[in-house]
Scaffold this motif. Structure first.
Motif, short mmCIF file in Angstrom:
data_model
loop_
_atom_site.label_atom_id
_atom_site.label_comp_id
_atom_site.label_asym_id
_atom_site.label_seq_id
_atom_site.Cartn_x
_atom_site.Cartn_y
_atom_site.Cartn_z
N ILE B 191 0.82 -1.28 -0.11
CA ILE B 191 -0.45 -0.24 -0.69
C ILE B 191 0.76 0.94 -0.56
O ILE B 191 1.65 1.42 0.79
CB ILE B 191 -0.90 0.19 1.08
N THR B 195 -2.20 5.54 -0.40
CA THR B 195 -3.57 5.54 0.02
C THR B 195 -3.50 5.20 1.44
O THR B 195 -4.80 5.38 2.25
CB THR B 195 -3.48 3.65 -0.69
N PHE B 196 -2.42 4.74 1.86
CA PHE B 196 -2.07 5.29 3.20
C PHE B 196 -2.69 5.79 4.27
O PHE B 196 -3.69 6.13 5.00
CB PHE B 196 -0.81 4.69 3.66
N LYS B 199 -6.35 6.60 3.36
CA LYS B 199 -7.83 4.92 3.89
C LYS B 199 -7.25 4.21 5.10
O LYS B 199 -8.42 4.22 5.83
CB LYS B 199 -7.14 3.53 2.21
N VAL B 200 -6.07 5.47 5.69
CA VAL B 200 -6.25 4.17 6.91
C VAL B 200 -5.66 5.67 8.07
O VAL B 200 -6.59 5.38 8.88
CB VAL B 200 -4.49 3.49 6.83
N PRO B 203 -8.95 8.12 7.96
CA PRO B 203 -10.31 7.91 9.11
C PRO B 203 -9.74 7.41 10.40
O PRO B 203 -10.00 7.60 11.10
CB PRO B 203 -10.27 6.31 8.19
N MET B 204 -8.02 7.05 10.81
CA MET B 204 -8.41 6.68 12.25
C MET B 204 -7.57 8.01 12.82
O MET B 204 -7.11 8.17 14.43
CB MET B 204 -6.35 5.92 12.15
#
Lengths: 379, 291
Positions: B191, B195-196, B199-200, B203-204
């Protein structure tokens, strides 16, 4: 399936040499366990195989191809972490799918199908829509395994995957991991600090200490013929009794002398070396028996019981032998009390002698079968 | 109260029941109520004064709602171009929030997940910029804006606020608390960083981002000095400076406090709404939320 070869692998952090030249090979489809105390370099080794740590020197081959500088995603590896590393904001299914597109050329339908199959295998089909925080420890574990297996990697790397589970679940997951390994038929490298896990899971077990490989062998061989004192004491619970003895030649045979006993040793290789230097003798607690259970001609000696620990399936006695304390396993319902002096003897087929300084094994009273042994001498 | 030392038990019991009826920490409650009143007083007074005529305001003892009702508000909005000011303030704040959060996220990503030379020094330098807020740099900054030809534009209003050491610091600390195994799992799945991030990490970090957005929004909404200096065209001005223009409409030497307070109350509303809607993530950001 894949073959992993580590040749003289080293890892240097700023001023610490964490891994000191490891030579190791995991065969196709093998379950290889790396075990050792914390800080022994086992996780670092695993992370070098994964590609998460740079390799300082040495070579790493997967299927005969040097992969030192291949990025992690191109190594066809899946890794599972101790904390599972699930993305908290994604459902179990999303966790399993995330990143599938970049490591494989599967279509969305194929990915969905694979996730379903993996969920079926792991019995988590009805949990796929839940987020990690709605799952129990064991369920998270399964999702993490699921994420690894949907990729159908050549190599599985597991970094202490069972450490966060309670004891009962750990035993259950251990069996499940073995079943899964057989089903998937991929090569697995498993890191743990728990020798029981290592013994029960590994086709072969590699023991590491202070960044050096101590011994690689199948579990039983590791237990019966430890290559050195470290392995002898690390594997087995409670640990092997080790005490200094003098080995002397008497009438063409060798005798071990200790303040508390003097017994003759069965002939074998290494005893002449041992008789010249200061050595330690090792005997596992279960290889010491009460005189009443030994043949009449066995050599026995007296020890004084100091502590009595009933473990249910056996009774563990702490005994004073000269200046040393030894552990003895006896029948669970023996009436032996602390302070009592008992007559014990060794199982003469299960004696080990180690060099006092280097710790290397010099003598096992039963010789190991030469074919399987892959002992690595330490410097 | 309970000083009775004789053997008669009745008064002792009575004194007990009295003290039991009082809250355990009476002094603390009184203190809290007083400080709440003290803090709310200016706002309450402003609301009261915004409904009064100028002469009513000058009657110091007149603390009731005035005769004007909401007509001060109407005047401010229609005759004194407050709708324009509000719109300008809103656009300025949104641009600052988006720009600041975007740049700070990227900066924190670089600081935490990339190996940079002198990373610590770079981070320290970013923190050092806290010592030089806009008011300190106002003269050279104005010169710069003039040289760039940005005066009287939205660029001048927003540009100096886009980079923020505070936001970089908060995001960096938050990213550092995310377990490294998540990043490593992503790396092993190939990834990429973008994207990280989307997508990560984002959101976190939703709560943290929302929290930073709220403080940034309120902070930029309340800017006064820099807009006053950078913009002299009334149609490009923001609401905080707009309030000060009301003072200029003094008649017969009397400051129109009713109008000013109505303007202040209007200027107060947008950040208040943001605060009410997003108070939960804001409290989480600063970890004062009760679990």
């Amino acid at each position: 399936m894949a073959r992993i070869q580590l040749t003289d692998l080293e890892k240097q952090y700023d001023d610490v040499l964490a891994v000191k030249g490891i030579d190791l090979e995991a065969q196709d489809g093998e379950f290889l366990v790396l075990v050792g105390p914390s800080g022994c370099g086992k996780s670092t080794t695993l992370r070098m195989i994964a590609g998460l740590e740079d390799i300082t020197s040495g070579t790493l081959r997967i299927d005969d191809e040097v992969v030192n500088d291949v990025p992690p995603k191109d190594r066809d590896i899946a890794m599972m972490f101790q904390n599972y590393a699930l993305y908290p904001h994604m459902t179990a299914a999303e966790n399993m799918k995330f990143g599938m597109k970049s490591v494989s050329d599967f279509s969305s339908d194929e990915i969905d199908q694979r996730v379903e199959e993996a969920a079926e295998t792991l019995d988590i089909a009805d949990l796929l829509d839940r987020k990690p925080k709605e799952l129990s420890g064991g369920e998270r574990q399964r999702v993490a395994i699921g994420r690894a297996i949907v990729r159908e990697p050549e190599v599985f790397l597991l970094d202490e995957p069972l450490s966060n589970l309670d004891a009962k679940l750990r035993v259950q997951m251990r069996a499940e991991l073995l079943r899964l390994h057989e089903e998937l038929d991929s090569s697995t490298v498993y890191v743990t600090h728990d020798q029981t896990e290592a013994m029960t899971l590994g086709d072969r077990v590699a023991v590491l200490d202070a960044g050096e490989l101590q011994q690689v062998a199948p579990p039983q061989e590791l237990y019966d013929f430890p290559a050195n004192r470290f392995v002898a004491e690390f594997i087995g619970e409670p640990a092997m009794n080790v005490f200094s003895v003098d080995i002397r030649e008497r009438n063409g045979h060798y005798v071990a002398d200790h303040a508390g006993f003097s017994i003759s040793l069965p002939d074998g290789e290494g005893l002449d070396t041992a008789s010249d230097s200061s050595v330690s003798m090792g005997v596992r607690p279960e290889d010491i028996s009460l005189a009443s259970n030994l043949p009449d001609d066995a050599e026995t000696f007296a020890v004084e019981t100091t502590v009595r620990e009933p473990l249910g399936e056996l009774l563990l006695l702490h005994c004073q032998l000269g200046d040393d304390e030894i552990h003895v396993k006896v029948e669970p319902r023996s009436e032996i009390q602390p302070g009592e002096t008992i007559e014990v003897g060794f199982d003469e087929d299960r004696l080990h002698v180690f060099d006092a300084r280097s710790g290397d094994a010099l003598y096992h009273s039963t010789a190991p079968e030469p074919t399987k042994s892959e002992a690595v001498a330490t410097e | 109260m309970a000083t009775t030392t004789d053997t008669d038990s009745t008064p002792v019991d009575e004194s007990r029941t009295i003290s039991q009826r009082l809250p355990d920490n009476l002094g603390m409650h009184v203190g809290i109520i007083l400080s709440v009143v003290a803090m709310a007083a200016p706002l309450l007074l402003a609301i009261v004064m915004s409904t009064q005529t100028t002469s009513e305001v000058y009657e110091v003892t007149n603390l009731g709602l005035g005769s004007q009702g909401l007509s001060n508000y109407q005047t401010v909005l229609s005759e004194y171009r407050f709708t324009t000011y509000l719109l300008n303030s809103f656009v300025m704040s949104i641009i600052i929030v988006v720009g600041k959060v975007g740049i700070s996220l990227l900066a924190a990503l670089a600081l935490v997940y990339y190996e940079l030379p002198y990373e610590r020094a770079v981070f320290m330098f970013i923190l050092l910029t806290l010592l030089l807020p806009v008011p300190v740099r106002i003269v050279p900054l104005f010169q710069l804006m003039a040289d760039l030809g940005w005066t009287n534009t939205m660029l001048a209003l927003t540009g100096p606020y886009i980079a923020s050491a505070t936001a970089v610091f908060l995001f960096r600390q938050h990213f550092m608390s995310i377990p490294s195994s998540l990043v490593e799992t992503a790396r092993m799945s190939g990834i990429g960083p973008a994207t990280f991030l989307f997508k990560v990490l984002i959101p976190m970090s939703k709560g943290m981002i929302a929290g930073v957005c709220v403080i940034t929004y309120i902070y930029s909404w309340n800017q006064f000095l820099w807009p006053l200096v950078a913009v002299n065209d009334k149609s490009s001005q923001v609401v905080q400076v707009g309030i000060s223009y009301l003072q200029g409409s003094a008649q017969a030497g009397l400051t129109p406090w009713g109008l000013i307070m109505a303007g202040a109350c209007i200027a107060l509303l947008p950040p208040l709404i943001v605060l009410i809607v997003l108070h939960r993530p804001l409290l989480q950001t600063f970890a004062v939320q009760r679990k």
